[in-house]
Write a protein that holds these residues in place. Structure first.
Motif, PDB file in Angstrom:
ATOM      1  N   THR A  56       0.829  -1.212   0.000  1.00  0.00           N
ATOM      2  CA  THR A  56       0.000   0.000   0.000  1.00  0.00           C
ATOM      3  C   THR A  56       0.864   1.262   0.000  1.00  0.00           C
ATOM      4  OG1 THR A  56      -0.270  -0.121   2.407  1.00  0.00           O
ATOM      5  CG2 THR A  56      -2.003  -1.098   1.051  1.00  0.00           C
ATOM      6  N   GLY A  59       1.660   2.266  -3.470  1.00  0.00           N
ATOM      7  CA  GLY A  59       0.558   2.631  -4.347  1.00  0.00           C
ATOM      8  C   GLY A  59      -0.323   1.488  -4.811  1.00  0.00           C
ATOM      9  N   PHE A  60      -0.103   0.285  -4.301  1.00  0.00           N
ATOM     10  CA  PHE A  60      -0.959  -0.839  -4.673  1.00  0.00           C
ATOM     11  C   PHE A  60      -2.262  -0.769  -3.880  1.00  0.00           C
ATOM     12  CE2 PHE A  60       3.144  -2.406  -5.995  1.00  0.00           C
ATOM     13  CZ  PHE A  60       2.859  -3.171  -7.124  1.00  0.00           C
ATOM     14  N   LEU A  61      -3.335  -1.236  -4.482  1.00  0.00           N
ATOM     15  CA  LEU A  61      -4.616  -1.363  -3.793  1.00  0.00           C
ATOM     16  C   LEU A  61      -4.774  -2.839  -3.434  1.00  0.00           C
ATOM     17  CD1 LEU A  61      -7.344  -0.219  -2.866  1.00  0.00           C
ATOM     18  CD2 LEU A  61      -8.205  -0.725  -5.162  1.00  0.00           C
ATOM     19  N   SER A  63      -7.314  -5.593  -1.809  1.00  0.00           N
ATOM     20  CA  SER A  63      -8.716  -5.820  -1.448  1.00  0.00           C
ATOM     21  C   SER A  63      -8.890  -7.253  -0.968  1.00  0.00           C
ATOM     22  CB  SER A  63      -9.623  -5.598  -2.656  1.00  0.00           C
ATOM     23  OG  SER A  63      -9.398  -4.337  -3.225  1.00  0.00           O
ATOM     24  N   ILE A  71      -4.617  -7.814  -5.494  1.00  0.00           N
ATOM     25  CA  ILE A  71      -3.589  -6.782  -5.425  1.00  0.00           C
ATOM     26  C   ILE A  71      -3.538  -6.142  -6.809  1.00  0.00           C
ATOM     27  CG2 ILE A  71      -1.151  -6.318  -4.988  1.00  0.00           C
ATOM     28  CD1 ILE A  71      -1.144  -9.085  -3.476  1.00  0.00           C
ATOM     29  N   GLU A  72      -3.727  -4.811  -6.868  1.00  0.00           N
ATOM     30  CA  GLU A  72      -3.775  -4.171  -8.181  1.00  0.00           C
ATOM     31  C   GLU A  72      -3.087  -2.808  -8.188  1.00  0.00           C
ATOM     32  OE1 GLU A  72      -7.802  -3.030  -9.429  1.00  0.00           O
ATOM     33  OE2 GLU A  72      -8.438  -3.399  -7.361  1.00  0.00           O
ATOM     34  N   LYS A  73      -2.605  -2.467  -9.405  1.00  0.00           N
ATOM     35  CA  LYS A  73      -1.993  -1.160  -9.639  1.00  0.00           C
ATOM     36  C   LYS A  73      -1.817  -0.994 -11.148  1.00  0.00           C
ATOM     37  CE  LYS A  73       2.064   1.638  -8.586  1.00  0.00           C
ATOM     38  NZ  LYS A  73       3.366   1.688  -7.941  1.00  0.00           N
ATOM     39  N   GLU A  77      -3.383  -6.736 -12.129  1.00  0.00           N
ATOM     40  CA  GLU A  77      -3.935  -7.296 -10.894  1.00  0.00           C
ATOM     41  C   GLU A  77      -3.492  -8.738 -10.705  1.00  0.00           C
ATOM     42  OE1 GLU A  77      -8.394  -8.401 -12.553  1.00  0.00           O
ATOM     43  OE2 GLU A  77      -8.093  -6.513 -11.494  1.00  0.00           O
TER      44      GLU A  77
END
Length: 165
Positions: A56, A59-61, A63, A71-73, A77
């Motif tokens: 995080t 800058g990764f999201l 969920s 894990i996405e950016k 994903e």
């Protein structure tokens, strides 16, 4: 991998503080895509861990869903599925010459035996967990019994018997 100038303290779930000694970038394949992952070698860890906090910060999201984590950016994903309370991320790590030493990780075959309160081999097999055929010293001590008392004590001298009511 590069040796860190100063070791980094890493606190794990049971409260132990371990030391990170090396840092570097590895390449991995996920569903045909090549990705780079910044990694740290932490002495005493028996499994590869991924830090949600570190992701995080970069800058990764992240969920969490019922049985998986995403894990996405930037249009990329990765999904990890839950297995026995942990999220498993299936990556193919590309090994290079300078990573050879990191592949020799000491694996404690009795780790789950200890974590589950010294569960027997039958229970570990039932759960599909790794185990060792070696005898656990703590289990051996716990199963120890006292020496038997003789029912008839022989005494060369005559003595009185005391009965209590």
């Amino acid at each position: 991998m590069n040796k860190l100038k100063n070791e980094v303290s890493v606190t794990i779930a049971d409260g132990k503080i371990l030391k990170g000694t090396h840092k570097g970038i590895i390449r991995a394949d996920y569903k045909g895509k090549s990705i780079k992952i910044e990694v740290m070698v932490v002495d005493g860890l028996y499994r590869n861990l991924l830090s949600v906090r570190s992701l995080t910060k970069k800058g990764f999201l992240v969920s969490f869903m019922e049985n998986k984590v995403k894990i996405e950016k930037d249009n990329f994903e990765i999904f990890a599925n839950q297995l026995n309370g942990a999220y498993i991320l299936n990556l193919q790590i590309r090994m290079s010459d300078d990573m050879v030493y990191t592949s020799s990780v000491h694996e404690d075959r009795n780790l789950w035996h200890k974590r589950l309160g010294h569960l027997n081999i039958k229970g570990l097999k039932l759960l599909g967990l790794p185990f060792s055929e070696e005898k656990c010293s703590i289990c051996i001590e716990g199963k120890g019994t006292r020496s038997r008392f003789d029912k008839h004590i022989k005494n060369s001298k005559k003595s009185w018997r005391i009965h209590s009511l």
